[in-house]
Design an enzyme around this catalytic site. Structure first.
Site, short mmCIF file in Angstrom:
data_model
loop_
_atom_site.label_atom_id
_atom_site.label_comp_id
_atom_site.label_asym_id
_atom_site.label_seq_id
_atom_site.Cartn_x
_atom_site.Cartn_y
_atom_site.Cartn_z
CB CYS A 62 57.32 50.84 -101.25
SG CYS A 62 57.14 52.06 -99.93
CD GLU A 78 59.23 46.44 -100.51
OE1 GLU A 78 58.16 46.96 -100.79
OE2 GLU A 78 59.48 46.70 -99.08
#
Length: 722
Positions: free
Chosen positions: A365, A367
């Site tokens: 998402c 990182e």
């Protein structure tokens, strides 16, 4: 011109819902021929069988070959007895878990495109010669060679399948050209944009056949740009053709959503993150023509993936801002906007060279990841609001009565806000080491040789050169671990409420508040109303915002000393995805007025419906914490009316405000523009909204696929219209 809509109709085939996975059977048929070999060699042969023996599914209207459909067969095409036996054998060999380092990874596409499959095989041969006599290294490299050779055969098989399909196809020329591209990149390095893109997709597809998940495509506008620039110069490519090729590749990300037995994320397909824009390694602006063409391709696909991330900085051109905001305005919620001015320094603080920090990509998402230079990402959840509860109740869970934290003093003994904050820090510190031990226990469970991943290691510097696995010292950088810190607004709002009502106004004592929280406000609605009326994060009020600043600082301080098994850092993330909902189930009523088991605040965002002073105040408030301490990344969700971004004049104002947010140190923002009215209607009549995509938190998804709890969480977010 190829027909994207025709491909969409082929991919969106209801018949795929009847398919059953044969992944275990394919692996088993490889294993059973090599029981006498070592684990690393037998795993390589099992994977080789998966690559070569799956059906090479060819779409009539495709340009970029390769489909995950081939890992499935209609029900009845194989016996349940074989499936059960295959599963038994595969499970006996075991699989590395997410915590052990298996996916959420950005491959080293740059090197792979430079060398091609043949060049990588030559590199493996050189290392085999170098490490003659070193059994572990030669076995590892032999397994890498077996896997990579099978990957070459897989690409060649797709070329052959397309050639056969072309014989009776109206799109004969198109399929023959696609086949020729595959035949070329099966053994040779790509020389054109088309060839490079086809190889990238085949690499990604190979990971899907391995049953990996959330494998990122990285900075596509960077590593593909030399091929694009050359083809534009020679006249064999134009922008429309480049968008077309991107679109035909990206649309097939949606396949995983359509096949029930394919592993997929909440409400959508695989979370395939693509980074565009940002900085070059030398610090100059990296935004280029491909950055914009990828935005257009995502617009044309109009699906819940890829998870597009736009990296912004002080010299990002206005045309790129406008292109991003225009795509967001469609309702897709893409791209997420992230700030290099915060993330690059955060990564540099972890000790990486500045050039590599500027070259980060995103996995999953949000990182931040050193592309192709570190082991796969893994993370966990750190439920900070629970420690507020434990600090109030002397380490005892209010939901169960069980002592799960240290005894840090009864509420009756706390006579100042500082007394309470001292107890809270002790509870948090205990929780930090408890959560890290859970990760360590899982991460150290896997024997590095028994569970080696030689194929994945081929896409990581310097595994082949070192003759070592990606999770066993082969990568340039060590393992990192991230902890998603829950509920910044829940915590800040709770601390502000305690300070105001208990220690400033004297409305009640801390022990009285504890008892009220334990009984979930029953009979104390007047007190709950006062707690809800206390200052709330997101309204540019320093009384509460100082606790959001403290929240980030204390998490950075507590996690900084920790190191992974090979010396890597533990990152903090101010993010939750949809975990604010299950995390809320673990937390009793909180001093901000939230009731027992209700969702926590979402990621780095204010509590839903509590940021009531307008967008400017929200931006000022949420940019006060020092996000240069957040190496992983953060998620700040906002809901705008579509008018704010569709109206050119209003969009200019929003753009200016977002630039202020980033200039002040805000790290990330993602925007949902689907109206509350539409969302309510979609809940009532899902059949009318099968193609409605919304931004969730760190990813977008088809709305009708989301759980009722997630739908409600999105609905309750404050809608900004000015």
């Amino acid at each position: 011109m190829a027909d994207l809509e025709a491909l969409k109709r082929e991919v969106d085939n209801p018949d795929v819902e009847k398919l059953k996975s044969i992944g275990d059977i394919l692996y088993y048929r490889g294993y059973r021929e090599h029981y006498r070999d070592s684990a690393v060699i037998s795993r390589a042969y099992a994977l080789a069988n998966v690559f070569t023996e799956h059906k090479k599914h060819i779409y009539e209207n495709d340009l970029i070959l390769g489909s995950v459909v081939g890992r499935h067969l209609p029900e009845g095409a194989f016996s349940q007895a074989e499936a059960d036996y295959a599963k038994k054998i595969v499970q006996s060999y075991g699989l590395v878990s997410f915590q052990g380092g298996v996916d959420h990874y950005t491959p080293d596409f740059e090197t792979f495109l430079e060398l091609g499959v043949g060049g990588v095989l030559e590199k493996i041969e050189r290392s085999l010669e170098r490490y003659q006599g070193e059994k572990e290294k030669t076995e590892f490299l032999t397994a890498a060679k077996i896997s990579m050779s099978a990957f070459s055969d897989m690409i060649l098989s797709y070329a052959e399948a397309a050639e056969k399909k072309a014989e009776a196809s109206e799109n004969r020329e198109q399929l023959q050209k696609a086949a020729a591209v595959c035949r070329k990149v099966a053994t040779q390095k790509p020389e054109t944009f088309y060839e490079a893109l086809q190889l990238v997709w085949m690499i990604h597809l190979s990971f899907l056949y391995e049953q990996r998940y959330a494998m990122a495509l990285g900075r596509m506008d960077q590593y593909l740009y030399p091929f694009y620039e050359q083809d534009i110069r020679t006249g064999i490519l134009d922008d429309e053709k480049a968008v077309e090729l991107f679109s035909f590749m990206l649309y097939k990300i949606d396949e995983r959503r359509l096949i029930p037995e394919e592993p997929g994320y909440v409400g959508g397909s695989d979370v395939v993150n693509i980074c565009i824009g940002g900085l070059k390694r030398d610090g100059s602006d990296a935004t280029n023509q491909l950055s914009g063409l990828l935005i257009e391709a995502v617009r044309r696909c109009n699906i819940s993936g890829p998870n597009l991330t736009a990296r912004m900085h002080q010299n990002t051109p206005d045309w790129f801002w406008d292109a991003c905001l225009s795509l967001i305005a469609t309702g897709l919620g893409y791209p997420a906007l992230t700030n290099d001015e915060a993330t690059v320094p955060a990564l540099a603080e972890c000790g990486y060279p500045i050039a590599d920090c500027r070259d980060y990509s995103m996995v999953g998402c949000l990182e931040a990841f050193m592309s192709g230079k570190q082991p796969p990402w893994s993370d966990g959840r750190y439920n900070t609001p629970k420690y507020v509860e434990l600090a109030i109740n002397n380490g005892i869970c209010m939901q169960t009565g069980v002592a799960i934290g240290p005894a840090t003093g009864r509420a009756e003994e706390m006579h100042s806000m500082q007394d309470f904050m001292d107890a809270l820090v002790k509870q948090m510190e205990f929780g930090v080491y408890e959560q890290f031990r859970i990760y360590e226990n899982e991460n150290r469970r896997y024997h590095p040789i028994q569970y080696a991943q030689p194929y994945l290691s081929c896409y990581c510097r310097d595994c082949v050169e070192r003759g070592r696995d990606i999770n066993d010292g082969g990568a340039v950088y060590p393992t990192v671990y991230g902890l998603g810190c829950m509920g910044i607004a829940t915590v800040a709002d709770s601390l502000a409420a305690i300070e105001k009502l208990v220690f400033c106004d004297g409305t009640l004592t801390l022990s009285q508040l504890r008892d009220i929280l334990i009984c979930n406000f029953e009979g104390y609605e007047d007190i709950r109303r006062k707690l809800l009326e206390a200052p709330k994060y997101g309204n540019d009020d320093d009384f509460v915002d100082k606790y959001a600043v403290w929240y980030l600082d204390i998490h950075a301080e507590l996690f900084r000393p920790l190191r992974t098994k090979d010396g890597g850092r533990v990152y903090i993330a101010i993010a939750s995805n949809t975990n604010n909902i299950p995390a809320g189930l673990e937390v009793a009523a909180t001093p901000d007025g939230r009731k027992n088991r209700e969702p926590l605040s979402d990621a780095a965002s204010p509590m839903r419906n509590m940021d009531r002073s307008g967008l400017t105040s929200t931006i000022l408030s949420t940019s006060k914490p020092d996000f240069k301490k957040v190496a992983c990344g953060s998620v700040m969700n906002q809901k705008f009316t579509s008018e704010l971004l569709m109206n050119p004049e209003k969009r200019e104002k929003v753009k200016a405000l977002l630039k202020v947010y980033f200039q002040r140190g805000g790290q990330e923002i993602q925007i949902n523009t689907v109206s509350k009215k539409t969302l309510l209607d979609a809940k009532k009549h899902p059949e009318k909204y099968q193609n409605l995509v919304v931004r969730v938190s760190g990813f977008s998804a088809f709305y009708h696929k989301l759980s009722e709890e997630v739908k409600e969480d999105i609905l309750q977010r404050t809608e900004k219209n000015e």
